[in-house]
Design an enzyme around this catalytic site. Structure first.
Site, PDB file in Angstrom:
ATOM      1  N   LYS A 151      37.398  54.071  70.852  1.00  0.00           N
ATOM      2  CA  LYS A 151      37.860  53.789  69.486  1.00  0.00           C
ATOM      3  C   LYS A 151      39.308  54.225  69.257  1.00  0.00           C
ATOM      4  CE  LYS A 151      33.562  52.871  68.541  1.00  0.00           C
ATOM      5  NZ  LYS A 151      32.986  51.651  68.051  1.00  0.00           N
TER       6      LYS A 151
HETATM    7  C1  LIG Z   1      30.715  55.190  73.544  1.00  0.00           C
HETATM    8  C2  LIG Z   1      30.421  53.844  72.958  1.00  0.00           C
HETATM    9  N1  LIG Z   1      30.048  52.865  73.773  1.00  0.00           N
HETATM   10  C3  LIG Z   1      29.753  51.646  73.311  1.00  0.00           C
HETATM   11  C4  LIG Z   1      29.795  51.358  71.953  1.00  0.00           C
HETATM   12  C5  LIG Z   1      29.498  49.978  71.491  1.00  0.00           C
HETATM   13  O1  LIG Z   1      30.682  49.298  71.151  1.00  0.00           O
HETATM   14  P1  LIG Z   1      30.657  48.139  70.065  1.00  0.00           P
HETATM   15  O2  LIG Z   1      30.093  48.738  68.829  1.00  0.00           O
HETATM   16  O3  LIG Z   1      32.061  47.721  69.916  1.00  0.00           O
HETATM   17  O4  LIG Z   1      29.772  47.081  70.615  1.00  0.00           O
HETATM   18  C6  LIG Z   1      30.182  52.361  71.066  1.00  0.00           C
HETATM   19  C7  LIG Z   1      30.269  52.141  69.603  1.00  0.00           C
HETATM   20  O5  LIG Z   1      30.974  51.365  69.140  1.00  0.00           O
HETATM   21  C8  LIG Z   1      30.533  53.615  71.585  1.00  0.00           C
HETATM   22  O6  LIG Z   1      30.956  54.579  70.772  1.00  0.00           O
HETATM   23  N1  LIG Z   2      29.350  52.663  67.928  1.00  0.00           N
HETATM   24  C1  LIG Z   2      30.137  52.739  66.762  1.00  0.00           C
HETATM   25  C2  LIG Z   2      29.529  51.985  65.625  1.00  0.00           C
HETATM   26  C3  LIG Z   2      30.570  51.406  64.721  1.00  0.00           C
HETATM   27  O1  LIG Z   2      31.281  50.448  65.442  1.00  0.00           O
HETATM   28  P1  LIG Z   2      32.630  49.799  64.957  1.00  0.00           P
HETATM   29  O2  LIG Z   2      33.289  49.377  66.234  1.00  0.00           O
HETATM   30  O3  LIG Z   2      32.281  48.678  64.089  1.00  0.00           O
HETATM   31  O4  LIG Z   2      33.433  50.818  64.225  1.00  0.00           O
HETATM   32  C4  LIG Z   2      30.418  54.205  66.459  1.00  0.00           C
HETATM   33  O5  LIG Z   2      30.497  54.967  67.389  1.00  0.00           O
HETATM   34  O6  LIG Z   2      30.569  54.585  65.326  1.00  0.00           O
END
Ligand SMILES: Cc1ncc(COP(=O)(O)O)c(C=O)c1O
Ligand SMILES: N[C@@H](CCOP(=O)(O)O)C(=O)O
Length: 469
Positions: A112
């Site tokens: 993120k």
């Molecule tokens: C460590 C981790 N892996 C995978 C995901 C999944 O990614 P996305 O929500 O973009 O599908 C998340 C949350 O977003 C995450 O924090």
């Molecule tokens: N896995 C995410 C969930 C939110 O996902 P986002 O990409 O829409 O912000 C988290 O770790 O919070």
């Protein structure tokens, strides 16, 4: 660049407009009206660029006149200078054709940070120009929250409220959020799961008077700027492995579908992506969809990969819109039915189109632990549980052509999930020095019922306090 809503009833915006709007007023998600595309020669010219430069060049087409290129380049330069690895997102070889794209060298140790470290300055730039301030509301299953808090703390024009599901994140994840005591930050632990938190956030956006009163903005991947800032690392990895003259596949541990949608967007821009592998834990709705067009909610279950404990993946709506040939009425009808009935019968032709590129994969907790152990034994690599789902998925579903390398999005640092990693390998990954005292820091958060009125009252109390301060 203009943006339209997937539901077709919100006014189109420019980049700054979608950055500040988050969710469209009709409940849809914004997408570019037309996709920018690069020629093969243009992709070749990007090879070998440092990450910050590459990301400025790939994000700028989405900004249009709203942001001069030099201003964006200054932001990416500053954002990625904070990362703990000179490559920003290094590529580590795990076996003859599998690579881990490490996306966890930012300040909060998850992918993120790549987008969020840019979102903070983008908000500042837009709000300073307009002389405005906003209230950011976000939902997290563990990682978005801390990345957003770290990126937005102490910024003058931002108040931030993050909802996390009570008791459903790792302790490191919770503490990374709740130990930030900056006056513009507020944490709520909601008695529910991530889907509940996300629903409450969307509920606040869909409450028009509240949205206007608080001037709401989003940091979740419903915000298009998040997706735009996640596109460059797919290009960075692919270019390093021979693109545009060699196709690559990506395996992406998936929850809210934002990360893998960014990979889809890179492909839409002309990057040769042969396959997108969607990894899931026991919350396998996307894998069931891809295997058998079964898009039905079964309730969120807790797993060792808590950030992926999600059933209602926001960004699926963006893909659906594309699969339905950008028909907003059809997209809205599908989404409303999904909300009402908890299932979505995607037309067969659209589903088949999805399966030509995407493959779905599910791994339960025991197999996740076994995969973490296998990676340590075979490659000396310590993976977090989310990344391990991605590597197992890559092995199971690599394209038939052995010349296509598979890049796994390594989405979090193993130290964020020390219990699972220790259980699998016997080794407890230590936190990096900047977080070494995390367990000794004071925590602050309030527990709230999953009730929109209660949450809105909490947001109001937070922003009033800041206005008064
Ligand atoms: C460590 C981790 N892996 C995978 C995901 C999944 O990614 P996305 O929500 O973009 O599908 C998340 C949350 O977003 C995450 O924090
Ligand atoms: N896995 C995410 C969930 C939110 O996902 P986002 O990409 O829409 O912000 C988290 O770790 O919070």
């Amino acid at each position: 660049m203009r943006y339209i809503s997937t539901r077709g009833r919100a006014a189109p915006r420019d980049f700054e407009g979608v950055l500040l709007a988050g969710l469209a007023e009709d409940g849809g998600l914004f997408l570019p009206e037309t996709w920018p595309a690069l020629s093969t020669a243009e992709w070749r010219a990007l090879r070998g660029l440092p990450y910050a430069e590459l990301s400025a060049r790939l994000i700028h087409p989405f900004c249009g006149d709203a942001l001069p290129f030099e201003a964006l380049r200054a932001m990416t330069g500053a954002a990625y200078a904070r990362f703990g690895h000179p490559a920003v997102a290094p590529l580590i070889q795990l076996d003859h054709r599998t690579f881990a794209l490490e996306l966890f060298h930012g300040p909060t140790l998850a992918f993120k940070d790549l987008a969020m470290q840019l979102l903070g300055p983008l908000f500042d730039h837009a709000l300073a120009r307009r002389g405005e301030r906003v209230t950011i509301v976000g939902a997290t299953s563990g990682d978005t929250g801390s990345a957003a808090i770290e990126a937005c703390r102490d910024r003058e024009a931002l108040d931030v409220v993050i909802l996390h599901p009570l008791g459903r994140t790792s302790e490191v994840q919770r503490r990374q959020m709740t130990t930030v005591l900056s006056p513009n930050i507020r944490n709520f632990a909601v008695e529910g799961d991530f889907d509940t938190c996300q629903d409450l956030v969307k509920g606040m956006f869909n409450d028009a008077p509240f949205r206007t009163e608080q001037r709401l903005a989003a940091v979740n991947s419903i915000n298009w700027a998040r997706i735009a800032a996640q596109i460059p690392y797919y290009a960075y990895a692919a270019l390093a492995l021979g693109a545009p003259d060699r196709p690559v596949a990506f395996s992406v541990p998936t929850g809210n579908f934002g990360n893998v949608f960014a990979a889809w967007a890179a492909r839409r821009m002309g990057l040769p992506v042969a396959r997108l592998i969607v990894g899931a834990n026991r919350n396998d709705i996307l894998a069931r969809f891809l295997a058998a067009n079964d898009m039905s909610v079964r309730g969120v279950e807790a797993s060792l990969s808590p950030s992926m404990d999600i059933q209602v993946s926001s960004n699926f709506e963006r893909l659906l819109f594309e699969l339905l040939d950008r028909d907003p009425a059809a997209t809205e009808a599908q989404m409303l039915r999904f909300r009402e009935e908890g299932r979505m019968p995607v037309p067969n032709a659209a589903w088949r189109r999805a399966t030509t590129l995407f493959r779905g994969f599910t791994l339960d907790d025991d197999a996740t632990l076994a995969e973490i152990r296998r990676l340590k034994d075979t490659a000396g690599y310590l993976a977090d549980p989310h990344t391990a789902i991605g590597t197992a998925a890559a092995r199971a579903l690599a394209p038939e052509d052995p010349g296509v390398p598979v890049v796994v999005a390594a989405t979090a640092h193993p130290a964020k999930f020390p219990d699972a990693v220790e259980k699998a390998t016997g080794a407890r990954p230590p936190l990096p020095p900047a977080l070494a005292d995390l367990y000794g820091r004071e925590e602050r958060y309030a527990v709230l019922a999953p009730d929109l009125a209660e949450v809105e009252a909490g947001v109001r109390a937070h922003t009033r306090r800041n206005v008064a301060a």
